[in-house]
Design a protein around this motif. Structure first.
Motif, PDB file in Angstrom:
ATOM      1  N   CYS A  91      36.173  36.563  32.190  1.00  0.00           N
ATOM      2  CA  CYS A  91      35.144  37.597  32.380  1.00  0.00           C
ATOM      3  C   CYS A  91      35.678  38.781  33.170  1.00  0.00           C
ATOM      4  O   CYS A  91      35.309  39.932  32.916  1.00  0.00           O
ATOM      5  CB  CYS A  91      33.921  36.997  33.074  1.00  0.00           C
ATOM      6  SG  CYS A  91      33.006  35.884  31.991  1.00  0.00           S
ATOM      7  N   LEU A  92      36.571  38.496  34.146  1.00  0.00           N
ATOM      8  CA  LEU A  92      37.185  39.591  34.898  1.00  0.00           C
ATOM      9  C   LEU A  92      37.941  40.510  33.953  1.00  0.00           C
ATOM     10  O   LEU A  92      37.845  41.737  34.042  1.00  0.00           O
ATOM     11  CB  LEU A  92      38.157  39.031  35.940  1.00  0.00           C
ATOM     12  CG  LEU A  92      37.570  38.672  37.295  1.00  0.00           C
ATOM     13  CD1 LEU A  92      38.598  37.908  38.126  1.00  0.00           C
ATOM     14  CD2 LEU A  92      37.127  39.930  38.035  1.00  0.00           C
ATOM     15  N   ALA A  93      38.680  39.919  33.027  1.00  0.00           N
ATOM     16  CA  ALA A  93      39.469  40.716  32.086  1.00  0.00           C
ATOM     17  C   ALA A  93      38.553  41.580  31.221  1.00  0.00           C
ATOM     18  O   ALA A  93      38.785  42.778  31.053  1.00  0.00           O
ATOM     19  CB  ALA A  93      40.324  39.791  31.219  1.00  0.00           C
ATOM     20  N   LEU A  94      37.486  40.974  30.705  1.00  0.00           N
ATOM     21  CA  LEU A  94      36.574  41.748  29.845  1.00  0.00           C
ATOM     22  C   LEU A  94      35.904  42.877  30.623  1.00  0.00           C
ATOM     23  O   LEU A  94      35.739  43.984  30.116  1.00  0.00           O
ATOM     24  CB  LEU A  94      35.524  40.817  29.239  1.00  0.00           C
ATOM     25  CG  LEU A  94      36.063  39.920  28.128  1.00  0.00           C
ATOM     26  CD1 LEU A  94      35.091  38.792  27.836  1.00  0.00           C
ATOM     27  CD2 LEU A  94      36.314  40.751  26.862  1.00  0.00           C
ATOM     28  N   GLY A 102      41.533  45.996  43.680  1.00  0.00           N
ATOM     29  CA  GLY A 102      40.639  47.119  43.404  1.00  0.00           C
ATOM     30  C   GLY A 102      39.710  46.930  42.220  1.00  0.00           C
ATOM     31  O   GLY A 102      39.080  47.883  41.760  1.00  0.00           O
ATOM     32  N   VAL A 103      39.613  45.693  41.714  1.00  0.00           N
ATOM     33  CA  VAL A 103      38.711  45.441  40.580  1.00  0.00           C
ATOM     34  C   VAL A 103      37.262  45.496  41.066  1.00  0.00           C
ATOM     35  O   VAL A 103      36.940  45.057  42.165  1.00  0.00           O
ATOM     36  CB  VAL A 103      39.022  44.052  39.960  1.00  0.00           C
ATOM     37  CG1 VAL A 103      38.036  43.715  38.864  1.00  0.00           C
ATOM     38  CG2 VAL A 103      40.450  44.023  39.433  1.00  0.00           C
ATOM     39  N   VAL A 136      33.047  47.589  33.214  1.00  0.00           N
ATOM     40  CA  VAL A 136      31.670  47.175  33.512  1.00  0.00           C
ATOM     41  C   VAL A 136      31.670  46.461  34.867  1.00  0.00           C
ATOM     42  O   VAL A 136      32.521  45.590  35.084  1.00  0.00           O
ATOM     43  CB  VAL A 136      31.176  46.189  32.419  1.00  0.00           C
ATOM     44  CG1 VAL A 136      29.884  45.520  32.810  1.00  0.00           C
ATOM     45  CG2 VAL A 136      31.027  46.910  31.083  1.00  0.00           C
ATOM     46  N   PRO A 137      30.762  46.796  35.790  1.00  0.00           N
ATOM     47  CA  PRO A 137      30.712  46.049  37.058  1.00  0.00           C
ATOM     48  C   PRO A 137      30.291  44.603  36.813  1.00  0.00           C
ATOM     49  O   PRO A 137      29.290  44.346  36.153  1.00  0.00           O
ATOM     50  CB  PRO A 137      29.667  46.800  37.889  1.00  0.00           C
ATOM     51  CG  PRO A 137      28.927  47.669  36.938  1.00  0.00           C
ATOM     52  CD  PRO A 137      29.783  47.882  35.732  1.00  0.00           C
ATOM     53  N   THR A 188      40.575  33.595  42.979  1.00  0.00           N
ATOM     54  CA  THR A 188      40.759  34.564  41.887  1.00  0.00           C
ATOM     55  C   THR A 188      39.979  35.848  42.175  1.00  0.00           C
ATOM     56  O   THR A 188      40.488  36.965  42.018  1.00  0.00           O
ATOM     57  CB  THR A 188      40.258  33.951  40.557  1.00  0.00           C
ATOM     58  OG1 THR A 188      41.015  32.778  40.289  1.00  0.00           O
ATOM     59  CG2 THR A 188      40.400  34.930  39.403  1.00  0.00           C
ATOM     60  N   ILE A 189      38.757  35.682  42.627  1.00  0.00           N
ATOM     61  CA  ILE A 189      37.907  36.848  42.892  1.00  0.00           C
ATOM     62  C   ILE A 189      38.455  37.647  44.074  1.00  0.00           C
ATOM     63  O   ILE A 189      38.506  38.882  44.042  1.00  0.00           O
ATOM     64  CB  ILE A 189      36.452  36.397  43.120  1.00  0.00           C
ATOM     65  CG1 ILE A 189      35.874  35.876  41.792  1.00  0.00           C
ATOM     66  CG2 ILE A 189      35.597  37.527  43.692  1.00  0.00           C
ATOM     67  CD1 ILE A 189      34.583  35.104  41.927  1.00  0.00           C
TER      68      ILE A 189
END
Ligand code: NCD
Ligand code: ZN
Ligand code: ZN
Length: 374
Positions: A156-159, A188-189, A165-166, A180-181
Motif C-alpha cells: 500500500c505504501l508503494a501504491l 519523507g513518505v 495519495v496520503p 516499515t512505517i
C-alpha cells in the motif's frame, strides 16, 4: 481528586454497525458509549450491510446517523470488489476511503492488484479536481485508510507513492509493520498510522484467558510486537479503538457453541481510562494522549473544531473496568477486571452537558454528521 479538563476526544476508527447489524450496535448506543469514554467525534467504518460503497448508501447512512447520534460522526466510504470506486461522486462527503486489503469481518476485501491500482488512481484523480481536505479546503478529500497487514503494508505504501495519495494505515500491530512505517516517514513518505489500545495493552499471552473475546483482526500479537509499538511511539500518529462490537452469543459465549466467531472487540469507552493508566504509570504523558486522540486525527482527517467542548476526568479515580458499566449494546469489554485510573465525570459538547456521572443526557440526533450538504 484531581480533575483534568481535556478537549473532546476523536476515535478515528469505530464500527457502529448501522445499517444491517443493529443487534450489535447502532448510532445511538455506539455514540452514547463514545461520550462515556470522553469521545465527542467518531469516524465510522463502511463494512455494514449493505456496505457504504455508493453515494446513495452514504447518504442513507448519513440519515441514519443524523437521527440517532449523540456525538459527531464522520463516515468512511468503502471499496468493494463488485462496485469498485462507485463511491467517487460522493467522496468529499466521506471522512476518507477505507480499503480492506486483508481478510476480516465483512465482505469488503479487495484481492487483486489491478483493482487496488484503480482505487488509488481514481482517488488521486478526484483529489486533483477538488484537492485534499484541509482547514482551507473543508470540501476536499480525506486520506485513504487501509486495513493492511504484514506484506500488504509496503504494497500500500508503494501504491500511495505511485499515485501521490496520503495513506493512513489503521490498527498497526506488528514490529515489522511499525518499523516499515517509521522508515517510510524518515524518507519523507506521506504516511500516517494508528494503534489500538488492545494492541498496546494486550498480547497473545492473554488469549488463554480471553478466548474468543480476545479475537480480532489484526490478532493480538507477540510481546515483542507490543514492545515495538511502545518503542516506536513517535511513529504512531493516532490512538483509535477499532470499536468492533459482536454479541456474546456470536462470540460463542452464550447459548449454542459457535464454530467461527466473528473477529472484533468493543473499545470506544475504555480507551481514555487505559491511556490515563499509562500516564499514571509514566509510560505516556497527557500531552501524548491529547496529541494522538485530538490533534492528529483532526489534522489527518481535516475535522472541524468543536467549540465549547470539554471532557472532565478525575485522573486519580482508581477502579476496575466492568462489563455491567459499559454503554455499548453488546455489554462487554475485553478489559473487564482490569484496574485503571481515570474516570470521565462530565462531557460538554458545544456548551451543553451531554454526559454526566454515567448518564447520557444528550438527545438522539443532537450529534452532527460531518461533511454532509447543509
Ligand atoms: C472489525 C469488525 O468487526 O468490523 N473486526 C476486527 O476484528 N477488527 C473489522 C476490522 O476492523 O478489520
Ligand atoms: Zn480492520
Ligand atoms: Zn475496524
Amino acid at each position: 481528586m484531581a480533575i483534568e479538563r481535556l478537549p473532546g476526544l476523536v476515535d478515528a476508527h469505530v464500527h457502529l454497525r448501522e445499517p444491517g447489524y443493529e443487534h450489535k450496535e447502532d448510532f445511538y448506543t455506539g455514540t452514547a458509549a463514545a461520550l462515556a469514554g470522553g469521545v465527542t467525534t467518531v469516524l465510522d467504518m463502511p463494512n455494514t450491510n449493505p456496505p457504504t460503497s455508493t453515494p446513495e448508501r452514504l447518504a442513507e447512512k448519513a440519515r441514519l446517523a443524523q437521527a440517532k447520534a449523540v456525538c459527531d460522526v464522520g463516515l468512511f466510504v468503502g471499496a468493494t470488489r463488485t462496485e469498485g470506486d462507485a463511491y467517487l461522486p460522493a467522496a468529499h462527503r466521506a471522512c476518507g476511503l477505507k480499503i480492506y486489503v486483508n481478510d476480516t469481518f465483512g465482505s469488503l476485501r479487495i484481492d487483486t492488484l489491478d483493482l487496488l491500482h484503480r482505487l488509488f488512481r481514481t482517488w488521486a484523480e478526484r483529489a486533483a479536481q477538488i484537492g485534499y481536505r484541509s482547514p482551507e479546503n473543508p470540501h476536499g478529500l480525506g486520506p485513504v485508510a487501509v486495513h493492511a497487514e504484514e506484506l500488504m503494508v509496503p504494497a500500500c505504501l508503494a501504491l500511495s507513492q505511485l499515485y501521490d495519495v496520503p495513506l493512513h494505515v489503521v490498527h498497526v500491530s506488528r514490529r515489522s509493520e511499525i518499523e516499515t512505517i517509521r522508515r517510510a516517514k524518515e524518507r519523507g513518505v506521506q504516511v500516517t498510522c494508528e494503534a489500538t489500545p488492545h494492541h498496546l495493552f494486550l498480547s497473545m499471552e492473554d488469549l488463554p484467558r480471553l478466548g474468543s473475546l480476545g479475537d480480532m483482526r489484526p490478532r493480538l500479537a507477540t510481546p515483542d510486537d507490543v514492545a515495538a509499538l511502545w518503542e516506536h511511539l513517535a511513529a504512531i500518529d493516532i490512538f483509535a479503538t477499532d470499536h468492533a462490537p459482536h454479541t456474546l452469543a456470536e462470540k460463542g459465549l452464550q447459548g449454542q457453541p459457535v464454530e467461527s466467531p466473528p473477529p472484533g472487540v468493543p473499545g470506544v469507552e475504555t480507551m481514555l481510562p487505559l491511556l490515563l493508566t499509562a500516564v499514571h504509570a509514566g509510560r505516556l504523558t497527557l500531552e501524548d494522549v491529547v496529541q494522538r486522540c485530538v490533534t492528529a486525527p483532526r489534522r489527518i482527517y481535516g475535522l472541524p473544531e468543536q467549540p465549547d467542548t470539554v471532557v472532565e476526568v478525575d485522573v486519580d479515580a482508581h477502579y476496575t473496568l466492568e462489563n455491567q458499566a459499559m454503554h455499548t449494546r453488546v455489554g462487554w469489554t475485553p478489559f473487564a477486571g482490569m484496574p485503571v485510573y481515570g474516570r470521565v465525570q462530565r462531557v460538554i459538547l458545544r456548551g451543553r452537558t451531554v454526559y454526566e456521572e454515567g448518564r447520557v443526557l444528550a438527545e438522539p440526533g443532537s450529534g452532527r454528521v460531518l461533511f454532509q450538504p447543509t
